[in-house]
Design an enzyme around this catalytic site. Sequence first.
Site: not given
Length: 119
Positions: A6, A8-10
Amino acid sequence: MEIWINPACSKCRTAASTLDEAGNEYTQRRYLDDPPTVAEIEDVLARLRLDPWHIARMNEPIAKEISLKDVPKDDAHRADWVAALAEHPKLIQRPIITLDDGTAVVARDDETLARIIGT
């Protein structure tokens, strides 16, 4: 090698960056845009040697909406868990990396990433 991410996931960005820096070739799958099928989830679970509840993100709002915490964690309800993951891919823990040797890992920490890149 394939990595389910994803963007958006760090943790996902860190994993992809670590693979890039190490020169590893891989396919990136944005699993929210291209959700895995039930069969693909079952394959990844077999590779991970885990049950579906082990890779479920229980803090996601959708988990509460569908009352996932109330579904028993047993073989009789395994298909229900897998179906929930397939229907709501946001519930799938990330990043998952499937390796060419037939195994897979949930690469959320530096130690796991180091094992993958061979350092």
